[in-house]
Scaffold this active site. Structure first.
Site, PDB file in Angstrom:
ATOM      1  N   THR A  14       0.940  -1.073   0.102  1.00 38.50           N
ATOM      2  CA  THR A  14      -0.176  -0.097   0.031  1.00 38.50           C
ATOM      3  C   THR A  14       0.936   1.281  -0.007  1.00 38.50           C
ATOM      4  OG1 THR A  14      -0.015   0.042   2.423  1.00 38.50           O
ATOM      5  CG2 THR A  14      -1.600  -1.328   1.332  1.00 38.50           C
ATOM      6  N   GLU A  25      -5.590  -3.523  -0.898  1.00 38.60           N
ATOM      7  CA  GLU A  25      -6.123  -4.714  -0.178  1.00 38.60           C
ATOM      8  C   GLU A  25      -7.215  -5.340  -0.725  1.00 38.60           C
ATOM      9  OE1 GLU A  25      -5.645  -1.853   1.280  1.00 38.60           O
ATOM     10  OE2 GLU A  25      -4.539  -1.922   2.948  1.00 38.60           O
ATOM     11  N   LYS A  50     -12.878  15.599  14.021  1.00 37.13           N
ATOM     12  CA  LYS A  50     -13.746  15.463  14.887  1.00 37.13           C
ATOM     13  C   LYS A  50     -13.776  16.626  15.965  1.00 37.13           C
ATOM     14  CE  LYS A  50     -11.369  11.290  15.479  1.00 37.13           C
ATOM     15  NZ  LYS A  50      -9.709  11.396  15.956  1.00 37.13           N
ATOM     16  N   TRP A  71     -18.718  14.849  13.986  1.00 32.92           N
ATOM     17  CA  TRP A  71     -17.700  14.741  12.755  1.00 32.92           C
ATOM     18  C   TRP A  71     -18.082  15.611  11.357  1.00 32.92           C
ATOM     19  CZ3 TRP A  71     -14.372  10.847  13.652  1.00 32.92           C
ATOM     20  CH2 TRP A  71     -14.544  10.096  14.552  1.00 32.92           C
TER      21      TRP A  71
HETATM   22  P1  ADP Z   1      -3.323   4.423  -0.162  1.00 35.09           P
HETATM   23  O1  ADP Z   1      -3.949   3.671   1.006  1.00 35.09           O
HETATM   24  O2  ADP Z   1      -1.911   4.359  -0.018  1.00 35.09           O
HETATM   25  O3  ADP Z   1      -3.858   5.643  -0.661  1.00 35.09           O
HETATM   26  P2  ADP Z   1      -4.631   2.449  -2.190  1.00 35.09           P
HETATM   27  O4  ADP Z   1      -4.345   2.800  -3.422  1.00 35.09           O
HETATM   28  O5  ADP Z   1      -4.834   1.207  -1.560  1.00 35.09           O
HETATM   29  O6  ADP Z   1      -3.277   3.118  -1.221  1.00 35.09           O
HETATM   30  O7  ADP Z   1      -5.857   3.570  -1.635  1.00 35.09           O
HETATM   31  C1  ADP Z   1      -7.240   3.201  -1.011  1.00 35.09           C
HETATM   32  C2  ADP Z   1      -7.838   4.362  -0.565  1.00 35.09           C
HETATM   33  O8  ADP Z   1      -8.201   5.196  -1.704  1.00 35.09           O
HETATM   34  C3  ADP Z   1      -9.264   3.913   0.005  1.00 35.09           C
HETATM   35  O9  ADP Z   1      -8.970   3.324   1.302  1.00 35.09           O
HETATM   36  C4  ADP Z   1      -9.918   5.172  -0.078  1.00 35.09           C
HETATM   37  O10 ADP Z   1      -9.663   5.957   1.185  1.00 35.09           O
HETATM   38  C5  ADP Z   1      -9.485   5.949  -1.106  1.00 35.09           C
HETATM   39  N1  ADP Z   1     -10.271   5.841  -2.355  1.00 35.09           N
HETATM   40  C6  ADP Z   1     -10.422   4.848  -3.094  1.00 35.09           C
HETATM   41  N2  ADP Z   1     -11.205   5.236  -4.189  1.00 35.09           N
HETATM   42  C7  ADP Z   1     -12.030   6.320  -3.617  1.00 35.09           C
HETATM   43  C8  ADP Z   1     -13.361   6.797  -3.968  1.00 35.09           C
HETATM   44  N3  ADP Z   1     -13.949   6.650  -5.294  1.00 35.09           N
HETATM   45  N4  ADP Z   1     -13.610   7.910  -3.281  1.00 35.09           N
HETATM   46  C9  ADP Z   1     -12.906   8.088  -2.153  1.00 35.09           C
HETATM   47  N5  ADP Z   1     -11.719   7.613  -1.924  1.00 35.09           N
HETATM   48  C10 ADP Z   1     -11.316   6.588  -2.452  1.00 35.09           C
END
Ligand code: ADP
Length: 550
Positions: A190, A335, A444, A449
């Protein structure tokens, strides 16, 4: 007849890379794979050429004496040679580990050592980076460095061999292997938007099922009539599974190597008649002007998959109005392989007014794709009502969702057969869900929120604003308060009062308003192009500047 005598009703075919690779080789041999390389040269060959070379790669990997299951890393842009690695490495039973070229030498050194990589296949322009990785101790245990080129450029690295020379002497046949479907296929870290990078291991089975799901009309909708262009890097969550999905159905594939060259990519979209693209919002934002500058509209383009972060409304609007192309929001994480949902409208939505279509397209993270199950829960783990209002922690499960991290890091995120995503979501009554924020980015304030994502979207709708990122600042009285870092459009100014007036007009209430704005030149990005809120928080952790800035 006893149970033992009953033959299985269906064949127990193992769902591995060979099933996709051999199928494409057999049925889609004449289909093209086109890559625009960093040099600007456009390389073009067919699936038949691809499979011959990929089998040569498999022989070459065996020849290097790498153990079964050994992690073999790539450090490369999007192109045909990387696609050869995508199948060549797993089809020998070894583990494909895609390294992110945008990480720092120290981060790469950490990840290479954590993974235990035995070989690295790197683009020629990555060798200076690898030299620095070596200086950080990152190449201990790496036995082979192969440069994805015809020749080895000047480098202080020892024993580098050229990919083309390695392949040239290999036979083009390679006996298929019976790889059990539970065998690890790929390893992705990640990108660490929150915390230290953690490895996620994809299996042959999860990758096969994900590839098929990605092709489906509920996901990227890719078939033999399509031409795909992943602008999401192949080093980031397997380019969202687009290359494997395209190969599975024999779609033409187009790749663009190197950092985004908007004019060149727009040309590629027009010349190759790309039908489906995938990328993060920043990429589509960066491409819009170049697409508009084309002599004619890119008529072949059917839809764009936009994920990784919520796309701004202006982006969706522009693509729809100017190019007639829907931008479909997708949600997923490393993940989850990563594709978990895509926001296709339902049949009943086909006649909605444009304003509503745009609002839905911006806010909705989608409908879960078949096989993926979502659950939004409160702090006690109880599912919250799907009422379009109640926020909760998003949990996900499914055959391509991680059941643990590599080396069992953070086991508490895997809970009773579910993965706790760290995203805050809201479920609607109609099956869609909305990503309200990341747990760590939610503000918060006095026990209530505030969604930073929502506020950003609202502020970005102001005519004088180009981009905005909202972060939480520690506050002695309220615990946290919002700060908006704003990039104005050229020649514009923005004041805190204007932001407040705009939010008030949108129905926000006083306690939700940001206490402070900071005008900045650009929002810092992570290695995959998302807003880097960690960097912003670090920058503005200092005491407040004057409230009004220009
Ligand atoms: P990182 O955690 O390093 O950013 P990832 O590529 O695995 O790596 O990112 C996943 C995260 O990206 C998700 O947990 C979410 O927070 C965000 N994300 C993915 N798609 C969307 C979306 N359509 N809208 C908002 N957030 C998103």
């Amino acid at each position: 007849m006893s149970d033992a005598d009953v033959p299985p009703a269906m064949m127990d075919t193992q769902l591995n890379s060979w099933l996709l690779f051999a199928h494409a080789e057999r049925h889609h041999g004449e289909v093209e794979i086109v890559s625009r390389l960093v040099s600007g040269e456009v390389h073009r060959y067919t699936y038949a050429d691809y499979s011959r070379r990929t089998r040569q790669l498999m022989n070459a990997l065996d020849g290097l004496g790498l153990a079964a299951g050994a992690p073999v890393a790539t450090l490369a842009w999007n192109h045909h040679r990387h696609l050869e690695c995508y199948f060549g490495i797993p089809c020998t039973g070894r583990l494909l580990h895609t390294l992110n070229v945008r990480l720092s030498p120290a981060e790469l050194a950490y990840i290479i050592q954590d993974a235990g990589d035995r070989a690295i296949l790197a683009d020629p322009d990555m060798l200076p980076l690898l030299e620095q990785v070596r200086d950080h101790g990152g190449l201990a245990g790496v036995e082979h460095i192969v440069v994805l080129a015809a020749d080895v450029p000047d480098t202080s690295l020892d024993g580098v061999v050229a990919y083309e020379q390695l392949l040239a002497v290999q036979p083009t046949d390679y006996a298929e292997r019976d790889i059990p479907e539970s065998t690890p296929l790929g390893l992705c870290y990640t990108s660490g938007t929150t915390g230290r990078p953690k490895g996620v291991v994809y299996t042959h089975r999860s990758t096969f099922l994900h590839a098929l799901a990605v092709t489906s009309a509920a996901a990227m909708s890719i078939g033999p009539s399509d031409c795909t262009l992943p602008l999401v890097p192949m080093f980031h969550a397997m380019a969202w599974g687009m290359p494997q999905a395209a190969l599975a159905v024999g779609a033409k594939q187009v790749f663009a190597a190197g950092p985004l060259d908007a004019a060149a990519v727009a040309r590629l979209i027009a010349d190759e008649a790309v039908t489906v693209g995938a990328g993060v919002p920043t990429v589509w934002l960066g491409l819009a002007d170049a697409l508009a500058a084309l002599e004619s509209r890119p008529v072949a383009l059917r839809h764009l998959i936009c994920g990784g972060a919520q796309p701004p409304r202006t982006l969706i609007e522009r693509y729809l109005r100017e190019f007639g192309v829907p931008v479909l929001q997708a949600w997923g994480m490393t993940e989850t392989s990563p594709l978990a949902s895509v926001a296709w409208p339902r049949h009943a939505h086909r006649d909605l007014p444009e304003a509503e279509v745009l609002t839905r397209a911006r806010t909705q993270a989608g409908l879960p794709i078949p096989g993926v199950d979502l659950s939004v829960r409160d702090e006690n783990g109880v599912e919250v009502p799907a009422d379009g209002e109640t926020m909760g922690d998003l949990h996900v499960r499914g055959p391509w969702v991680a059941a643990s991290y590599f080396k069992n890091a953070e086991p508490d995120k895997f809970d009773g057969g579910w993965f706790r995503t760290g995203d805050v979501a809201i479920s609607a009554t109609n099956g869609y869900f909305v990503i309200a924020d990341r747990t760590k980015d939610l503000i918060k304030s006095g026990g209530e929120w505030i969604s930073s994502v929502d506020m950003e979207a609202q502020i970005m709708a102001m005519p004088q604003v180009f981009e905005a990122a909202v972060i939480a600042m520690p506050d002695p009285r309220w615990q946290e308060r919002p700060l908006a870092a704003i990039v104005p459009n050229p020649g514009e100014t923005v004041t805190l009062e204007q932001v407040h007036a705009h939010l008030a007009a949108q129905g926000w209430v006083r306690w939700q308003f940001p206490d402070r704005i900071e005008v900045i030149e650009q929002v810092p990005r992570t290695s995959v192009g998302k807003f880097d809120k960690k960097a912003l928080r670090a920058r503005f952790a200092a005491p407040p500047a004057p409230a009004t800035a220009t």
